[in-house]
Scaffold this motif. Structure first.
Motif, PDB file in Angstrom:
ATOM      1  N   VAL A 186      58.911  34.813 -57.861  1.00 54.00           N
ATOM      2  CA  VAL A 186      57.859  35.221 -56.927  1.00 54.00           C
ATOM      3  C   VAL A 186      56.656  34.293 -57.048  1.00 54.00           C
ATOM      4  CG1 VAL A 186      56.272  37.078 -56.274  1.00 54.00           C
ATOM      5  CG2 VAL A 186      58.625  37.622 -56.923  1.00 54.00           C
ATOM      6  N   ARG A 187      56.292  33.935 -58.282  1.00 51.64           N
ATOM      7  CA  ARG A 187      55.158  33.022 -58.471  1.00 51.64           C
ATOM      8  C   ARG A 187      55.439  31.673 -57.821  1.00 51.64           C
ATOM      9  NH1 ARG A 187      55.518  34.683 -63.872  1.00 51.64           N
ATOM     10  NH2 ARG A 187      56.043  32.562 -64.519  1.00 51.64           N
ATOM     11  N   LEU A 188      56.682  31.226 -57.898  1.00 54.05           N
ATOM     12  CA  LEU A 188      57.036  29.955 -57.272  1.00 54.05           C
ATOM     13  C   LEU A 188      56.834  30.019 -55.760  1.00 54.05           C
ATOM     14  CD1 LEU A 188      58.220  27.112 -57.291  1.00 54.05           C
ATOM     15  CD2 LEU A 188      60.514  28.132 -57.366  1.00 54.05           C
ATOM     16  N   PHE A 189      57.253  31.126 -55.144  1.00 55.04           N
ATOM     17  CA  PHE A 189      57.031  31.286 -53.706  1.00 55.04           C
ATOM     18  C   PHE A 189      55.541  31.314 -53.385  1.00 55.04           C
ATOM     19  CE2 PHE A 189      61.244  33.661 -53.882  1.00 55.04           C
ATOM     20  CZ  PHE A 189      61.972  32.571 -53.435  1.00 55.04           C
ATOM     21  N   MET A 190      54.770  32.002 -54.232  1.00 54.28           N
ATOM     22  CA  MET A 190      53.333  32.098 -54.006  1.00 54.28           C
ATOM     23  C   MET A 190      52.666  30.729 -54.094  1.00 54.28           C
ATOM     24  SD  MET A 190      52.803  35.593 -56.224  1.00 54.28           S
ATOM     25  CE  MET A 190      51.023  35.672 -56.158  1.00 54.28           C
ATOM     26  N   LYS A 191      53.065  29.944 -55.090  1.00 50.27           N
ATOM     27  CA  LYS A 191      52.479  28.617 -55.245  1.00 50.27           C
ATOM     28  C   LYS A 191      52.927  27.684 -54.123  1.00 50.27           C
ATOM     29  CE  LYS A 191      51.595  28.655 -60.236  1.00 50.27           C
ATOM     30  NZ  LYS A 191      51.852  28.001 -61.543  1.00 50.27           N
ATOM     31  N   THR A 192      54.156  27.843 -53.668  1.00 48.07           N
ATOM     32  CA  THR A 192      54.623  27.036 -52.545  1.00 48.07           C
ATOM     33  C   THR A 192      53.809  27.337 -51.295  1.00 48.07           C
ATOM     34  OG1 THR A 192      56.880  27.033 -53.454  1.00 48.07           O
ATOM     35  CG2 THR A 192      56.626  26.465 -51.127  1.00 48.07           C
ATOM     36  N   ALA A 193      53.464  28.616 -51.124  1.00 49.34           N
ATOM     37  CA  ALA A 193      52.711  29.023 -49.934  1.00 49.34           C
ATOM     38  C   ALA A 193      51.232  28.672 -50.032  1.00 49.34           C
ATOM     39  CB  ALA A 193      52.866  30.527 -49.715  1.00 49.34           C
ATOM     40  N   ILE A 246      45.226  35.143 -56.451  1.00 48.80           N
ATOM     41  CA  ILE A 246      46.329  35.625 -55.617  1.00 48.80           C
ATOM     42  C   ILE A 246      47.008  36.788 -56.328  1.00 48.80           C
ATOM     43  CG2 ILE A 246      48.476  34.990 -54.433  1.00 48.80           C
ATOM     44  CD1 ILE A 246      47.545  32.114 -54.433  1.00 48.80           C
ATOM     45  N   ASP A 247      47.307  37.837 -55.570  1.00 46.74           N
ATOM     46  CA  ASP A 247      47.893  39.055 -56.131  1.00 46.74           C
ATOM     47  C   ASP A 247      49.350  39.185 -55.679  1.00 46.74           C
ATOM     48  OD1 ASP A 247      47.445  41.809 -57.439  1.00 46.74           O
ATOM     49  OD2 ASP A 247      48.286  42.320 -55.471  1.00 46.74           O
ATOM     50  N   THR A 248      50.243  39.446 -56.638  1.00 47.87           N
ATOM     51  CA  THR A 248      51.667  39.518 -56.324  1.00 47.87           C
ATOM     52  C   THR A 248      51.973  40.650 -55.353  1.00 47.87           C
ATOM     53  OG1 THR A 248      52.239  38.609 -58.502  1.00 47.87           O
ATOM     54  CG2 THR A 248      53.974  39.778 -57.297  1.00 47.87           C
ATOM     55  N   ALA A 249      51.381  41.826 -55.593  1.00 48.01           N
ATOM     56  CA  ALA A 249      51.641  42.972 -54.715  1.00 48.01           C
ATOM     57  C   ALA A 249      51.184  42.675 -53.289  1.00 48.01           C
ATOM     58  CB  ALA A 249      50.947  44.222 -55.260  1.00 48.01           C
ATOM     59  N   ALA A 250      50.018  42.056 -53.163  1.00 51.14           N
ATOM     60  CA  ALA A 250      49.509  41.724 -51.832  1.00 51.14           C
ATOM     61  C   ALA A 250      50.411  40.700 -51.144  1.00 51.14           C
ATOM     62  CB  ALA A 250      48.087  41.188 -51.935  1.00 51.14           C
ATOM     63  N   PHE A 251      50.954  39.756 -51.924  1.00 52.13           N
ATOM     64  CA  PHE A 251      51.855  38.747 -51.362  1.00 52.13           C
ATOM     65  C   PHE A 251      53.126  39.407 -50.823  1.00 52.13           C
ATOM     66  CE2 PHE A 251      55.235  35.513 -51.923  1.00 52.13           C
ATOM     67  CZ  PHE A 251      54.714  34.519 -51.099  1.00 52.13           C
ATOM     68  N   ALA A 273      54.954  39.922 -46.988  1.00 48.50           N
ATOM     69  CA  ALA A 273      56.360  39.768 -46.625  1.00 48.50           C
ATOM     70  C   ALA A 273      56.834  40.942 -45.792  1.00 48.50           C
ATOM     71  CB  ALA A 273      57.210  39.629 -47.887  1.00 48.50           C
ATOM     72  N   ALA A 274      56.432  42.158 -46.201  1.00 50.28           N
ATOM     73  CA  ALA A 274      56.844  43.356 -45.459  1.00 50.28           C
ATOM     74  C   ALA A 274      56.232  43.360 -44.066  1.00 50.28           C
ATOM     75  CB  ALA A 274      56.432  44.606 -46.236  1.00 50.28           C
ATOM     76  N   GLU A 275      54.963  42.939 -43.963  1.00 52.52           N
ATOM     77  CA  GLU A 275      54.312  42.906 -42.660  1.00 52.52           C
ATOM     78  C   GLU A 275      54.946  41.855 -41.755  1.00 52.52           C
ATOM     79  OE1 GLU A 275      49.916  41.999 -40.673  1.00 52.52           O
ATOM     80  OE2 GLU A 275      50.088  42.439 -42.816  1.00 52.52           O
ATOM     81  N   TYR A 276      55.288  40.703 -42.330  1.00 52.60           N
ATOM     82  CA  TYR A 276      55.912  39.652 -41.532  1.00 52.60           C
ATOM     83  C   TYR A 276      57.258  40.104 -40.978  1.00 52.60           C
ATOM     84  CZ  TYR A 276      58.421  35.386 -40.364  1.00 52.60           C
ATOM     85  OH  TYR A 276      59.173  34.437 -39.720  1.00 52.60           O
TER      86      TYR A 276
END
Length: 339
Positions: A206-213, A221-226, A230-233
């Motif tokens: 998950v951190r890798l996806f967050m850093k990529t984004a 940056i907060d993991t839950a918010a990230f 995803a759910a909203e998208y």
């Protein structure tokens, strides 16, 4: 090594002895790969032709303009690479290069002797677990043979693009290209699973996806918010958003980071990740017995279930329209039969 790496205890990773790439391949990816592997001789022809020219040229360009990783050059990267390979039971390490690039990225190139390339940003911005995950992703691509078949798909894509000016069949040609990109996106999801199995740390994925984004700094940056993103998208908005998403993804070879995070989380929640770590996974020795029919059925089941369960507004509308049409057809049949 970052401060976080120093404070994080070293994980004991399971060695997945003899694991087949089928263990991590997304059903839609595996169905396509199994069918392509049945085209005996075609991939060998492409390998021979392009391996003779393009692959040698690509490798020479990185040999001349990048850093080849080993125990002397980027030893930290090399150590993470060998660890990822050990988890996936990869004995013959593909060559690994680091190229100068300001964004986190990686790729597997070549067919006869594929090699892996990552960016300097990946080296600088990823901690050990994230780097191991990224390198495991590319090993997954190599082990699945994606480089070979992506090259075949690229050849076909270029061919259909060159004749797309022909009025007759233009829509069919565009449909073929869209289908090719759809497979590429599923291949990326397969590689995400391989990366997770290599590092065996879902949080690192998950951190890798967050850093990529959003870059390398996760302090704000907060993991839950990230994951809420995803759910909203995936399910938020209205029909206009659904149409925009179709336009954004149809000709894109990679899923967006938030969508990848959500998909990987679903795979973990399904229990498949835990089953593999417990030793319940397909072996390479059994690959020759893989059933084309079963893999194609699994791919079809994935798309059917995705359509049934999707929260996307456009998919919901299509389901309602389809259900209404089915009910109308049933009523018509009943009327004709006098029921």
């Amino acid at each position: 090594m970052t401060v976080d790496d120093e404070n994080r205890p070293e994980r004991q990773r399971v060695v997945l002895t003899g694991i087949s790439s089928r263990a991590w391949e997304h059903p839609a990816d595996r169905g396509a790969l199994t069918a392509l592997r049945e085209l005996r001789g075609f991939d060998d022809l492409v390998k021979a032709f392009f391996g003779m020219w393009n692959e040698r040229g690509f490798r020479l360009s990185y040999l001349a303009g990048a850093i080849r990783v080993d125990h002397r050059q980027y030893p930290r990267v090399y150590q993470r690479y060998t660890e990822a390979a050990r988890s996936l039971d990869v004995e013959d390490l593909p060559e690994l290069f680091v190229e100068q690039a300001p964004i986190i990225q990686s790729k597997a190139i070549g067919m006869d002797k594929p090699f892996v390339v990552i960016s300097t940003a990946a080296v600088e911005k990823l901690d050990d677990e994230e780097l191991r995950t990224l390198l495991g992703r590319e090993l997954g691509h190599v082990r699945s043979g994606h480089a070979v078949y992506q090259t075949i798909m690229t050849i076909l894509t270029r061919w259909v693009a060159n004749v797309s000016w022909i009025p007759v069949g233009a829509l069919a040609i565009r449909a073929i290209i869209v289908a090719m990109y759809e497979w590429w996106r599923k291949a990326e999801l397969s590689a995400d699973r391989a990366g997770l199995l290599a590092a065996q740390d879902p949080a690192a994925s998950v951190r890798l996806f967050m850093k990529t984004a959003g870059g390398g700094d996760l302090s704000q940056i907060d993991t839950a918010a990230f994951l809420e993103q995803a759910a909203e998208y995936e399910g938020g908005g209205d029909l206009r958003d659904s149409i925009h998403k179709l336009g954004m993804t149809a000709f894109n070879s990679e899923p967006f980071p938030v969508a990848r995070a959500a998909e990987l989380r679903r795979w973990v929640d399904s229990g498949e990740y835990a089953r593999i770590l417990s030793g319940d996974y397909p072996r390479r020795d059994d690959d020759r017995d893989a059933s084309v029919t079963e893999d194609v059925k699994a791919a079809a089941a994935h798309y059917r279930d995705s359509f049934r369960d999707s929260p996307d507004p456009l998919v919901k509308l299509v389901r309602r329209v389809g259900g209404g049409a089915a009910n109308l057809a049933g009523s018509a049949r009943d009327w004709v039969s006098g029921r």
